[in-house]
Write an enzyme that holds these catalytic residues in place. Structure first.
Site, PDB file in Angstrom:
ATOM      1  N   ARG A 120       0.742  -1.236  -0.076  1.00 35.74           N
ATOM      2  CA  ARG A 120       0.076   0.005  -0.179  1.00 35.74           C
ATOM      3  C   ARG A 120       1.044   1.345  -0.058  1.00 35.74           C
ATOM      4  O   ARG A 120       0.503   2.228  -0.675  1.00 35.74           O
ATOM      5  CB  ARG A 120      -0.911  -0.162   1.274  1.00 35.74           C
ATOM      6  N   TYR A 121       1.903   1.135   0.700  1.00 36.77           N
ATOM      7  CA  TYR A 121       2.638   2.439   0.844  1.00 36.77           C
ATOM      8  C   TYR A 121       3.929   2.287   0.205  1.00 36.77           C
ATOM      9  O   TYR A 121       4.370   1.071  -0.239  1.00 36.77           O
ATOM     10  CB  TYR A 121       3.362   2.489   2.330  1.00 36.77           C
ATOM     11  N   ARG A 124       7.204   0.258   1.563  1.00 36.96           N
ATOM     12  CA  ARG A 124       7.122  -0.925   2.484  1.00 36.96           C
ATOM     13  C   ARG A 124       5.850  -1.820   2.076  1.00 36.96           C
ATOM     14  O   ARG A 124       4.921  -1.347   1.601  1.00 36.96           O
ATOM     15  CB  ARG A 124       7.425  -0.440   3.866  1.00 36.96           C
ATOM     16  N   CYS A 133      -3.242 -18.215  14.353  1.00 37.38           N
ATOM     17  CA  CYS A 133      -2.846 -17.444  15.655  1.00 37.38           C
ATOM     18  C   CYS A 133      -3.034 -18.403  16.761  1.00 37.38           C
ATOM     19  O   CYS A 133      -3.697 -19.356  16.741  1.00 37.38           O
ATOM     20  CB  CYS A 133      -3.763 -16.202  15.774  1.00 37.38           C
ATOM     21  N   CYS A 137      -8.435 -12.652  18.647  1.00 37.04           N
ATOM     22  CA  CYS A 137      -8.820 -11.643  19.121  1.00 37.04           C
ATOM     23  C   CYS A 137     -10.464 -11.524  18.340  1.00 37.04           C
ATOM     24  O   CYS A 137     -10.527 -11.732  17.204  1.00 37.04           O
ATOM     25  CB  CYS A 137      -8.168 -10.402  18.720  1.00 37.04           C
ATOM     26  N   CYS A 140     -10.898  -9.293  15.466  1.00 40.38           N
ATOM     27  CA  CYS A 140      -9.618  -9.460  14.307  1.00 40.38           C
ATOM     28  C   CYS A 140     -10.152  -8.613  13.124  1.00 40.38           C
ATOM     29  O   CYS A 140     -11.178  -9.054  12.486  1.00 40.38           O
ATOM     30  CB  CYS A 140      -9.378 -10.812  14.020  1.00 40.38           C
ATOM     31  N   ARG A 142      -8.548  -9.270  10.111  1.00 42.50           N
ATOM     32  CA  ARG A 142      -8.374 -10.083   9.332  1.00 42.50           C
ATOM     33  C   ARG A 142      -9.229 -11.574   9.441  1.00 42.50           C
ATOM     34  O   ARG A 142      -8.840 -12.394   9.009  1.00 42.50           O
ATOM     35  CB  ARG A 142      -6.883 -10.506   9.054  1.00 42.50           C
ATOM     36  N   ASP A 301     -11.027  -1.072  13.665  1.00 40.92           N
ATOM     37  CA  ASP A 301     -11.527  -1.204  12.178  1.00 40.92           C
ATOM     38  C   ASP A 301     -12.901  -1.630  12.131  1.00 40.92           C
ATOM     39  O   ASP A 301     -13.432  -1.970  12.940  1.00 40.92           O
ATOM     40  CB  ASP A 301     -10.745  -2.190  11.578  1.00 40.92           C
ATOM     41  N   ASP A 338      -7.195   3.348  10.638  1.00 36.51           N
ATOM     42  CA  ASP A 338      -6.659   2.987   9.275  1.00 36.51           C
ATOM     43  C   ASP A 338      -8.037   3.334   8.412  1.00 36.51           C
ATOM     44  O   ASP A 338      -8.839   2.768   8.514  1.00 36.51           O
ATOM     45  CB  ASP A 338      -6.465   1.294   9.547  1.00 36.51           C
ATOM     46  N   LYS A 345      -2.867   4.463   7.569  1.00 31.11           N
ATOM     47  CA  LYS A 345      -2.857   4.972   8.902  1.00 31.11           C
ATOM     48  C   LYS A 345      -2.839   6.243   9.051  1.00 31.11           C
ATOM     49  O   LYS A 345      -2.023   7.127   8.442  1.00 31.11           O
ATOM     50  CB  LYS A 345      -1.881   4.367   9.746  1.00 31.11           C
TER      51      LYS A 345
HETATM   52  C1  LIG Z   1       0.385  -0.734   9.072  1.00 27.26           C
HETATM   53  C2  LIG Z   1       0.822  -1.030   7.707  1.00 27.26           C
HETATM   54  C3  LIG Z   1       2.232  -0.954   7.354  1.00 27.26           C
HETATM   55  C4  LIG Z   1       3.168  -0.303   8.639  1.00 27.26           C
HETATM   56  O1  LIG Z   1       2.878   1.136   8.797  1.00 27.26           O
HETATM   57  P1  LIG Z   1       3.900   1.786   9.586  1.00 27.26           P
HETATM   58  O2  LIG Z   1       3.073   3.063   9.805  1.00 27.26           O
HETATM   59  O3  LIG Z   1       5.436   1.950   8.840  1.00 27.26           O
HETATM   60  O4  LIG Z   1       4.007   1.111  10.770  1.00 27.26           O
HETATM   61  C5  LIG Z   1       2.667  -1.163   6.163  1.00 27.26           C
HETATM   62  N1  LIG Z   1       1.855  -2.011   5.082  1.00 27.26           N
HETATM   63  C6  LIG Z   1       0.404  -1.991   5.493  1.00 27.26           C
HETATM   64  C7  LIG Z   1      -0.388  -2.516   4.480  1.00 27.26           C
HETATM   65  C8  LIG Z   1       0.079  -1.808   6.876  1.00 27.26           C
HETATM   66  O5  LIG Z   1      -1.353  -1.885   7.116  1.00 27.26           O
END
Ligand SMILES: *Cc1c(COP(=O)(O)O)cnc(C)c1O
Length: 388
Positions: A120-121, A124, A133, A137, A140, A142, A301, A338, A345
């Site tokens: 998404r980002y 990363r 798990c 929870c 959850c 997911r 969520d 989120d 986030k």
């Molecule tokens: C939470 C999350 C991350 C990590 O986010 P940070 O703000 O860097 O901790 C990366 N990818 C996805 C899809 C996430 O939900």
């Protein structure tokens, strides 16, 4: 090391399993084998409310019931409002789906280039390596894919995921999650971390795991050594309430920390569980004592069946305001929503800027006193209503 006798009242002990040999109790595979997974087992241990009983029957097709004996002991079986109980004992309220709730509330499916990778980002990825798990929870995010109750049939494709990361040089940060990645065997974790470390553009490796909380016995010296070997590996645990910060969790976190693993904590703001300054303050203080830095406080969520868990976001804002300035800055998590559908986030903060005008910032401090800071430049007014 933090004086152990100050944590004496954190010791949960073997409780209802007092006759089990200590060697078995401390063996994580024993804890897994002896999880409570059926209504019948649960009813031998406690009296359920009618809603919980119905919830257990409903759980079979939604999100499996599973509680480790260790975590079960933290439940106050006499109190239906127990904050631990509500996190893991199913409730028929989970069958109610409110408008806006969905099975994939943060839109992960739409950003999965290969099964198990959520990209998404820009720099990363989230790498889902298992669908299992130690305990589930009830809120959850997911639940569509973990425990396989909904026949989603998630088969994490480790090789495909690794190939994707290898062939995308923009990925410098990999977040390993699931399910719970620490349910994988030592050999698998060792090999996964080794493969990731061998990718030159991957600078930062971290895991999200609730195993230290549900199954602290899993944090063996051998596992800690694997983390040390491939380090730095960062790890976020997931606690919501101070009762979860036990002597056993303290030992697990100490072991990880001494193996060079920087520790964070993620909490979910949960109605009637931790939606007060008092509870959150106690939690974050305990976390600092075991070397864990509070990281995120998530608004719950919009996962199907979570209405009864969701607290008003204002409570989250009030919690952050009740912490900032009043206690150690290191202990204050970032409150985030989120973004539903896949926004990522989004930070939510109390407003400390009262007004901006004529190059002047009008600020309020933690005691609600006003302070003037000349910025020397004109900034957009964050809150023009107050300018009248
Ligand atoms: C939470 C999350 C991350 C990590 O986010 P940070 O703000 O860097 O901790 C990366 N990818 C996805 C899809 C996430 O939900």
């Amino acid at each position: 090391m933090f004086p152990i006798d100050q944590r004496k009242n954190w010791y949960s002990g073997q409780g209802l399993w007092g006759n089990v040999p200590e060697k078995d109790w401390n063996d994580w595979t024993w804890q897994l084998r002896n999880r409570i997974t059926t209504l019948a087992q649960l009813e031998q241990l406690m009296t359920l409310t009618p809603d919980e009983k119905q919830g257990c029957l409903f759980a079979a097709n939604k999100l499996s019931l599973a509680i480790t004996p260790y975590f079960f002991n933290l439940i106050d079986t006499k109190n239906p409002e127990c904050p631990i109980r509500k996190q893991v004992i199913p409730n028929i309220k989970e069958s109610f789906i409110a408008a806006g709730e969905s099975s994939d509330p943060v839109g992960e499916e739409g950003t999965m280039p290969v099964p198990g990778i959520v990209h998404r980002y820009p720099d990363r990825v989230l790498f889902l390596v298992t669908d299992r798990c130690a305990s589930y929870c009830r809120y959850c995010t997911r639940s569509r894919l973990v425990s396989n109750a909904q026949a989603y049939d998630f088969h994490p494709e480790l090789e495909q995921g690794l190939k994707y990361i290898e062939s995308h040089p923009e990925i410098r940060d990999v977040l390993i999650s699931g399910g719970d990645p620490l349910l994988l065997s030592d050999a698998k974790i060792d090999s996964l971390l080794g493969r990731l470390r061998a990718i030159p553009h991957v600078e930062f490796i971290r895991m999200g795991s609730r195993i230290p909380v549900f199954l602290p016995q899993r944090i063996t010296p051998e596992l800690a050594e694997i983390f040390r070997k491939h380090g730095p590996i960062w790890l976020s645990i997931h606690t919501n309430h101070p009762k979860e910060v036990t002597q056993e969790l303290a030992v697990a976190c100490e072991r990880l920390s001494l193996a060079g693993v920087p520790l964070g904590n993620q909490s979910v703001l949960l109605n009637g569980i931790n939606d007060s300054v008092e509870v959150m303050k106690s939690l974050v203080h305990r976390l600092l004592m075991i070397r864990v830095r509070p990281y995120y406080l998530y608004a719950c969520d919009l996962i199907e069946g979570s209405t009864h868990f969701r607290a008003p976001i204002q409570k989250g804002i009030d919690i952050i305001r009740g912490l900032r300035g009043h206690t150690t800055g290191y202990s204050i998590p970032q409150l985030v929503v989120d973004g539903p559908g896949g926004g990522g986030k989004i930070p939510i903060n109390p407003e400390y800027v009262q007004a901006v005008h004529d190059g002047i910032l009008e600020l309020r401090n933690f005691e609600d006193r006003t302070y003037i800071y000349p910025t020397g430049s004109k900034l957009p007014d964050p809150n023009p209503k107050l300018l009248d």
